[in-house]
Design a protein around this motif. Sequence first.
Motif: not given
Length: 132
Positions: A45-46, A48-49, A53
């Motif tokens: 998830r990190t 992906y974020l 961004t």
Amino acid sequence: MTRSEFDDIRAFLADEATHAGDLLRVARTLIDDLEHSRTREAVLRTHYLRLLTAARATVAAEVAEEPDPLSFLKRELTERGQMPEDGEAVRRILSDARTAAALLASLQDSVPGRQGRLRPRRCVGTGRTLPR
């Protein structure tokens, strides 16, 4: 954990010869696997974020007519070791992206509407009663 591993665990749990100590060992293993999966999910998830961004910043920089709008995305890909290094890699990546887009489009066109229907549950083993 694979589907066959889940099936093996279900069969093990359904076996009447399984002892309490064995069940405790399986429970501990499953808790360890769950913790590992949650940690891996958080890392993914990190990543992906961060990529999302960088993609949003790239588009915003292009709209704002910044001199190098791709710098955000390039930096993120470089940090992950994902920047294409030569012409062959570029052609392969573009080909893979086109193929993936075509596959996704065909999958979306061929998936029948399953909304509103419940997935049938599969039970393993014969009828058992729980200890009282």
